[in-house]
Design a protein around this motif. Structure first.
Motif, PDB file in Angstrom:
ATOM      1  N   LEU A 175      -6.766  -4.631   4.516  1.00 35.46           N
ATOM      2  CA  LEU A 175      -6.746  -3.212   4.219  1.00 35.46           C
ATOM      3  C   LEU A 175      -7.496  -2.961   2.919  1.00 35.46           C
ATOM      4  O   LEU A 175      -7.585  -3.831   2.056  1.00 35.46           O
ATOM      5  CB  LEU A 175      -5.307  -2.707   4.072  1.00 35.46           C
ATOM      6  N   ALA A 235      -6.960   5.070   2.583  1.00 31.51           N
ATOM      7  CA  ALA A 235      -6.682   3.725   3.097  1.00 31.51           C
ATOM      8  C   ALA A 235      -7.704   3.415   4.177  1.00 31.51           C
ATOM      9  O   ALA A 235      -8.007   4.261   5.023  1.00 31.51           O
ATOM     10  CB  ALA A 235      -5.272   3.650   3.673  1.00 31.51           C
ATOM     11  N   LEU A 238       0.855  -1.173   0.000  1.00 28.43           N
ATOM     12  CA  LEU A 238       0.000   0.000   0.000  1.00 28.43           C
ATOM     13  C   LEU A 238       0.897   1.231   0.000  1.00 28.43           C
ATOM     14  O   LEU A 238       1.724   1.404   0.881  1.00 28.43           O
ATOM     15  CB  LEU A 238      -0.907   0.009   1.236  1.00 28.43           C
ATOM     16  N   MET A 297      -5.223   8.265   9.705  1.00 30.07           N
ATOM     17  CA  MET A 297      -5.044   7.132   8.812  1.00 30.07           C
ATOM     18  C   MET A 297      -3.634   6.551   8.959  1.00 30.07           C
ATOM     19  O   MET A 297      -3.452   5.334   9.050  1.00 30.07           O
ATOM     20  CB  MET A 297      -5.275   7.555   7.362  1.00 30.07           C
ATOM     21  N   LEU A 298      -2.627   7.412   9.006  1.00 35.18           N
ATOM     22  CA  LEU A 298      -1.252   6.949   9.165  1.00 35.18           C
ATOM     23  C   LEU A 298      -1.054   6.281  10.517  1.00 35.18           C
ATOM     24  O   LEU A 298      -0.308   5.312  10.637  1.00 35.18           O
ATOM     25  CB  LEU A 298      -0.288   8.124   9.009  1.00 35.18           C
ATOM     26  N   ALA A 343      -3.851  -1.908  12.466  1.00 34.57           N
ATOM     27  CA  ALA A 343      -3.580  -2.750  11.305  1.00 34.57           C
ATOM     28  C   ALA A 343      -2.495  -3.773  11.614  1.00 34.57           C
ATOM     29  O   ALA A 343      -2.599  -4.941  11.244  1.00 34.57           O
ATOM     30  CB  ALA A 343      -3.180  -1.886  10.117  1.00 34.57           C
ATOM     31  N   LEU A 394      -2.129   2.640  10.643  1.00 35.37           N
ATOM     32  CA  LEU A 394      -1.336   1.746   9.798  1.00 35.37           C
ATOM     33  C   LEU A 394      -0.017   1.335  10.447  1.00 35.37           C
ATOM     34  O   LEU A 394       0.670   0.448   9.943  1.00 35.37           O
ATOM     35  CB  LEU A 394      -1.041   2.416   8.451  1.00 35.37           C
ATOM     36  N   LYS A 395       0.354   1.967  11.554  1.00 34.58           N
ATOM     37  CA  LYS A 395       1.613   1.629  12.207  1.00 34.58           C
ATOM     38  C   LYS A 395       1.574   0.198  12.735  1.00 34.58           C
ATOM     39  O   LYS A 395       0.517  -0.313  13.097  1.00 34.58           O
ATOM     40  CB  LYS A 395       1.892   2.601  13.349  1.00 34.58           C
ATOM     41  N   SER A 396       2.743  -0.428  12.792  1.00 36.51           N
ATOM     42  CA  SER A 396       2.809  -1.827  13.233  1.00 36.51           C
ATOM     43  C   SER A 396       2.336  -2.003  14.662  1.00 36.51           C
ATOM     44  O   SER A 396       1.867  -3.069  15.048  1.00 36.51           O
ATOM     45  CB  SER A 396       4.243  -2.349  13.097  1.00 36.51           C
ATOM     46  N   LYS A 402      -3.145  -7.760  11.698  1.00 31.19           N
ATOM     47  CA  LYS A 402      -2.398  -8.637  10.802  1.00 31.19           C
ATOM     48  C   LYS A 402      -1.760  -9.776  11.572  1.00 31.19           C
ATOM     49  O   LYS A 402      -1.827 -10.944  11.170  1.00 31.19           O
ATOM     50  CB  LYS A 402      -1.329  -7.829  10.057  1.00 31.19           C
ATOM     51  N   LEU A 459      -9.403   0.278   6.977  1.00 34.13           N
ATOM     52  CA  LEU A 459      -9.216  -0.981   7.694  1.00 34.13           C
ATOM     53  C   LEU A 459     -10.540  -1.731   7.667  1.00 34.13           C
ATOM     54  O   LEU A 459     -11.593  -1.155   7.941  1.00 34.13           O
ATOM     55  CB  LEU A 459      -8.788  -0.720   9.139  1.00 34.13           C
TER      56      LEU A 459
END
Length: 245
Positions: A207, A225, A33, A173-174, A183, A177-179, A187, A227
């Protein structure tokens, strides 16, 4: 970029094979992405804002329809584990506002097909809930690629109901997406098929990429983006609680 060039890069970069026009996923790669944003200066500080583009549809000119100038106006999604691709059953374009506090302007949607975009009034369009950081929509998905041959835990139905979480701003949004955030956690849990504290499998599954229009400037669009979770009616309260946190 031409399709044949994309296929060549997938082969060279990730060792993936393309058979009859379809990418065969393996353990080397799932999906990537890429988020494009624009830096701007204000009071000596650098900020980021989403990249947007303008498009005008003209009455009676079918060639100017948004759907005829993009690959698709369907919401697209990819599974965390298998890399399988999905798309919304129907075209769907969401709405957004430059003022992220004006949450009402995030509630409109357009499901136009073969006609100009027409946004419904706020409150329509399968809205499941709204929190401080995001709005969640109910969208039906269907697969657009074969399921991976990888031996994964669990199976998926041919058609999925999805709870689609759209953050109100680029920074939010950012953040998800962080580990270390939603997200990344989703995952890892999907890979391990773990249960949560209530003894249920967390049904986050991937995603997505959605298209949205500026509610104040209807000719301005951006990509978002998202989720996605698997929406199940009996677990709807739990699903929404997790999404709103």
């Amino acid at each position: 970029v031409e399709l044949r060039v994309q296929h060549q890069r997938l082969r060279e970069m990730f060792g993936l094979e393309v058979v009859n026009g379809a990418v065969e996923w393996n353990a080397n790669c799932r999906f990537a992405l890429v988020i494009i944003s624009i830096n701007f200066q204000r009071e000596g500080r650098t900020y980021q804002e989403p990249w947007t583009f303008e498009h005008t549809e003209r009455p009676g000119a079918k060639a100017t329809l948004l759907e005829n100038n993009l690959v698709s106006t369907h919401l697209r999604a990819w599974d965390f584990v298998t890399g399988q691709a999905f798309a919304s059953k129907n075209p769907i374009v969401f709405s957004f506002a430059e003022n992220v506090r004006d949450k009402r302007q995030f509630m409109k949607i357009s499901t136009s097909a073969n006609t100009a975009q027409q946004f419904h009034a706020p409150g329509e369009g399968g809205i499941l809930g709204m929190g401080n950081n995001a709005i969640v929509h109910h969208v039906e998905l269907e697969p657009t690629s074969p399921i991976s041959s990888i031996d994964c835990v669990g199976t998926h139905p041919k058609e999925w109901d999805a709870a689609v979480k759209r953050p109100f701003s680029l920074s939010k949004m950012l953040a998800f997406l962080k580990s270390s955030s939603e997200a990344g956690l989703a995952k890892r849990m999907r890979f391990a098929n773990l249960l949560n504290n209530d003894g249920r499998v967390v049904h986050f599954y991937g995603l997505g990429v959605a298209l949205s229009a500026n509610a104040d400037k209807p000719h301005e669009y951006k990509f978002e983006a998202t989720l996605l979770a698997r929406y199940e009616k009996e677990f709807s309260t739990y699903t929404m609680k997790r999404f709103m946190e």
